[in-house]
Scaffold this active site. Structure first.
Site, PDB file in Angstrom:
ATOM      1  N   ALA A 407       0.878  -1.179   0.000  1.00 58.81           N
ATOM      2  CA  ALA A 407       0.000   0.000   0.000  1.00 58.81           C
ATOM      3  C   ALA A 407       0.910   1.221   0.000  1.00 58.81           C
ATOM      4  O   ALA A 407       1.245   1.772   1.050  1.00 58.81           O
ATOM      5  CB  ALA A 407      -0.936  -0.004   1.205  1.00 58.81           C
ATOM      6  N   ALA A 409       0.874   4.448  -1.726  1.00 58.74           N
ATOM      7  CA  ALA A 409       0.517   5.865  -1.823  1.00 58.74           C
ATOM      8  C   ALA A 409       0.473   6.495  -0.424  1.00 58.74           C
ATOM      9  O   ALA A 409       0.089   5.838   0.545  1.00 58.74           O
ATOM     10  CB  ALA A 409      -0.840   6.009  -2.520  1.00 58.74           C
ATOM     11  N   PRO A 410       0.886   7.789  -0.333  1.00 59.22           N
ATOM     12  CA  PRO A 410       1.338   8.693  -1.404  1.00 59.22           C
ATOM     13  C   PRO A 410       2.827   8.616  -1.716  1.00 59.22           C
ATOM     14  O   PRO A 410       3.340   9.460  -2.445  1.00 59.22           O
ATOM     15  CB  PRO A 410       0.986  10.061  -0.843  1.00 59.22           C
ATOM     16  CG  PRO A 410       1.128   9.905   0.625  1.00 59.22           C
ATOM     17  CD  PRO A 410       0.712   8.498   0.946  1.00 59.22           C
ATOM     18  N   GLY A 411       3.544   7.683  -1.127  1.00 60.16           N
ATOM     19  CA  GLY A 411       4.933   7.484  -1.505  1.00 60.16           C
ATOM     20  C   GLY A 411       5.957   7.838  -0.457  1.00 60.16           C
ATOM     21  O   GLY A 411       7.161   7.765  -0.741  1.00 60.16           O
ATOM     22  N   LYS A 413       6.748   6.243   2.428  1.00 63.54           N
ATOM     23  CA  LYS A 413       7.494   5.048   2.839  1.00 63.54           C
ATOM     24  C   LYS A 413       8.280   4.462   1.664  1.00 63.54           C
ATOM     25  O   LYS A 413       9.398   3.971   1.843  1.00 63.54           O
ATOM     26  CB  LYS A 413       6.528   4.006   3.409  1.00 63.54           C
ATOM     27  CG  LYS A 413       5.754   4.469   4.632  1.00 63.54           C
ATOM     28  CD  LYS A 413       4.834   3.382   5.128  1.00 63.54           C
ATOM     29  CE  LYS A 413       4.001   3.857   6.306  1.00 63.54           C
ATOM     30  NZ  LYS A 413       3.072   4.956   5.920  1.00 63.54           N
ATOM     31  N   ASP A 475       1.609  -1.504   5.128  1.00 64.32           N
ATOM     32  CA  ASP A 475       0.965  -0.472   5.954  1.00 64.32           C
ATOM     33  C   ASP A 475      -0.523  -0.540   5.639  1.00 64.32           C
ATOM     34  O   ASP A 475      -1.029   0.158   4.773  1.00 64.32           O
ATOM     35  CB  ASP A 475       1.545   0.899   5.639  1.00 64.32           C
ATOM     36  CG  ASP A 475       1.007   1.974   6.572  1.00 64.32           C
ATOM     37  OD1 ASP A 475       0.517   1.626   7.664  1.00 64.32           O
ATOM     38  OD2 ASP A 475       1.059   3.163   6.204  1.00 64.32           O
ATOM     39  N   CYS A 532      -2.116   2.598  11.467  1.00 65.44           N
ATOM     40  CA  CYS A 532      -2.242   3.868  12.191  1.00 65.44           C
ATOM     41  C   CYS A 532      -3.461   3.829  13.101  1.00 65.44           C
ATOM     42  O   CYS A 532      -4.206   4.796  13.204  1.00 65.44           O
ATOM     43  CB  CYS A 532      -2.328   5.038  11.212  1.00 65.44           C
ATOM     44  SG  CYS A 532      -3.681   4.903  10.015  1.00 65.44           S
TER      45      CYS A 532
END
Length: 692
Positions: A407, A409-411, A413, A475, A532
């Site tokens: 997963a 987006a948005p980039g 990680k 994530d 999160c």
């Protein structure tokens, strides 16, 4: 006094304030005159010294000398103007009183403010010292000058001296007495008063309004302390029927009730009301907290079930405050020291995010938009929360490996992984939502990540598409109960069903992530799972589920801080190794709520390894999940590995349809019947030879 011209007349001194009756009529009657601030101060000091001398029993000579001087000046002024001092004495006195009063006022004081604003003690001391020096100079000049010098004084001094009548002296005495009375209070505020003089009127009003509000808050606190119930008293829990649900809730009363209920729950045995149970207090606390902080009752009850009452209050308060802005240095293009220097030169106040990170910077304030600087456009850094650093640090990819970000987006990680790998190897950045692919591609290009491949697949189908990789980062999408400070809609939009749906999806994605990982990798074989969320159903429950479904174990994430994972929750016992996972909270670590767990894949078996014998063995063992007598990589259910392999081989065999089995049975039955009908002594017929 004045500079003498060639024609014998005296020039007016500089910086004089002229009042012309023809152009600027005075309120007390028109009269021409010139007033300087220096002579005005000297005249006031003389009047004060004369009054003080009269009060101390001083000889009348000092007062008569001053009075005589004023009389001579008045006579000279009246003779030069051609007017009678008896006719214009009253109007001149009023006009000069107004001029003197204006000259002695401070800058920034209007006529309305002069009634209640007073100069600071420091300013008055400077004026008095300067006035005393002027007075001494005037006395020396008076004693040494001749009668010709007195006659040559200009009319402007005569007009000024004529204003020093008895009314002005009385007014000066009153002002001096009032200033002496207030000297004690003004000394404490001398510095603040001097600062206020340089401010605009609207700024002074703002300061006064802030002071008034601070005083009101202090009075409210004092009143609250006075009306507060003693520690040893019993708090009477009010009934919910007594309140009007239709009206606007009184937040101050609700806050007081919350504090009292929390105080009672700390020592419930001694402070509770007779006939009230703990559930009654908890129920009332849930409703009050939901009203005061704007949550639904489910989340408040969930927090109270997960944490203590005191920690729940701290968590709710932390969710009301925004987390600090953090940026991550792109080590592919710049070092953190160089980036910090360039941003500080642009007016950004920043510090390292902590000892645990070598690339993070904490931004306090900035005079320029932090997301629109030339350094940002050049890809030297990216805006990223501090909690997002943790999964990448736990995964710790090596150079030349194949890494999957399920997963991406948005980039944030993905780009961090590319920086850790120094643009070597291969990164598969997968994102299921097409609308988020643009931000992912933009960040990869801006930060210069050349080893990444963007794909758009459902994460559950990646094992069939990509195959095996060395490391996997998941994530997972979650309920967002750890980022309430960023998204306040979570307060009222989440329920138990939403958390259950998220947990189900997370289990499926984690199974696919482990299936994508290669257990035979020389450098890898690791999977990092993060969310999160602070919900146990999305974190420890998912981890415990995967331990029973795949041949993996939990290893240390390498993070030096963070709380341990839960091994039990509301009667549910999880695997003891779950405590190696790490939890992060807003009220403890000043970052978003986060959960990080790292797995090591032991084998590529995809069949469930859990059975009844395994569950019984795990429940019976108090030491842990792994057998103490064997190696750390040996699982308790290895005794069932042969059975699992046999079951897998059976599934691989070709299945025979049922109708084929029935046909075979009929044929076998017919053959058996024919054999039974043939006589045992009957010989077989001889075969006839074929013709050539």
């Amino acid at each position: 006094r004045g500079r003498r011209r060639t024609d014998g007349r005296t020039m007016a001194p500089p910086r004089a304030i002229k009042t012309d009756a023809t152009t600027t009529p005075a309120r007390g009657g028109g009269r021409e005159g010139v007033v300087t601030p220096r002579t005005a101060r000297a005249n006031r000091v003389k009047a004060r010294s004369a009054a003080a001398a009269a009060g101390r029993g001083r000889p009348k000579g000092g007062q008569s000398t001053t009075t005589g001087k004023m009389t001579r000046a008045n006579a000279a002024s009246s003779s030069d103007d051609g007017r009678s001092s008896e006719d214009d004495g009253s109007s001149a006195s009023e006009d000069d009183d107004e001029v003197v009063e204006k000259s002695t006022k401070k800058k920034g004081f209007s006529d309305e403010n002069a009634k209640w604003l007073k100069p600071s003690a420091k300013t008055r001391a400077e004026e008095n010292s300067g006035s005393d020096d002027d007075d001494d100079d005037d006395d020396d000049d008076e004693g040494s000058s001749s009668d010709d010098d007195d006659g040559d004084d200009d009319d402007e001094f005569a007009a000024l001296d004529g204003a020093g009548d008895d009314d002005e002296e009385d007014e000066d005495e009153d002002e001096e007495e009032g200033s002496d009375d207030d000297s004690g209070s003004s000394d404490d505020d001398s510095e603040s008063s001097s600062e206020e003089e340089a401010m605009l009127p609207i700024e002074r009003k703002a300061l006064k309004e802030d002071a008034r509000r601070a005083k009101a808050q202090e009075d409210a606190r004092a009143e609250q302390l006075e009306t507060n119930i003693q520690e040893g008293d019993v708090y009477q829990l009010p009934d919910s029927d007594d309140e009007d649900d239709d009206g606007v809730p009184d937040l101050s009363a609700i806050q007081m009730r919350i504090q009292e209920i929390v105080r009672v729950l700390k020592d419930f045995k001694n402070r509770r009301e007779s006939g009230k149970s703990r559930a009654d207090y908890i129920g009332r606390l849930v409703s009050d907290l939901a009203t005061y902080y704007g949550y639904n009752s489910f989340l408040i009850q969930y927090f109270l079930d997960t944490f203590s009452v005191e920690e729940t209050m701290e968590l709710l308060e932390a969710n009301e405050q925004q987390r600090p802005v953090t940026i991550r240095t792109n080590t592919l293009k710049v070092r953190r020291r160089e980036l910090a220097e360039s941003l500080i030169n642009r007016g950004v106040n920043l510090d390292p995010v902590g000892k645990w990170s070598k690339v993070g910077l904490l931004v306090y304030d900035s005079r320029v938009p932090i997301g629109a600087t030339p350094e940002y456009m050049a890809g030297h850094y990216i805006l990223q929360s501090a909690s997002s650093f943790l999964p990448c640090m736990a995964l710790a990819p090596q150079e030349g490996e194949r890494v999957l970000d399920m997963a991406a987006a948005p980039g944030g990680k993905t780009t961090y992984l590319a920086a850790l790998m120094r643009n070597t190897g291969m990164i598969f950045a997968n994102e299921y939502q097409k609308k988020r692919l643009s931000s992912l591609v933009a960040n990869l290009q801006r930060l210069g990540c050349t080893n990444s491949t963007v794909c758009n697949y459902d994460g559950r189908a990646l094992p069939k598409v990509i195959g095996h990789v060395d490391r996997v980062l998941l994530d997972a999408p979650c309920s967002g109960t750890g980022v309430i400070a960023k998204d306040s809609s979570v307060k009222v939009s989440k329920s138990a069903e939403d958390i259950a749906k998220c947990a189900h999806l997370q289990k499926e994605l984690l199974v696919a992530a482990i299936d994508c990982c290669d257990a035979n990798s020389k450098t890898g074989g690791y999977v990092v799972y993060s969310t999160c969320s602070i919900a146990v159903e999305e974190n420890e429950a998912v981890v415990d589920y995967i331990l029973r479904k795949r041949d993996v174990k939990i290893v240390s994430s390498g993070l030096e801080f963070g709380r341990k994972g839960f091994t039990s929750y509301r009667g549910k016992n999880f695997h003891p190794s779950v405590e190696m996972a790490r939890r992060f909270y807003p009220h403890v670590h000043n970052m978003d709520g986060f959960f990080v767990c790292k797995f090591k894949k032991l084998s590529n078996r995809t069949v469930p390894t859990s059975n009844d014998a395994f569950d019984e063995a795990r429940a019976a063992m108090a030491s842990g999940y792994f057998d103490a007598g064997n190696d750390d990589d040996t699982r308790i259910d290895d005794v069932n590995a042969a059975t699992a392999t046999e079951q897998q081989e059976k599934k691989k065999r070709k299945r025979v349809p049922g109708y084929v089995k029935a046909a075979k049975a009929e044929v076998e039955a017919e053959l058996a019947t024919k054999k039974s009908s043939t006589p045992a002594g009957k010989s077989k017929k001889a075969k006839t030879p074929k013709k050539k």
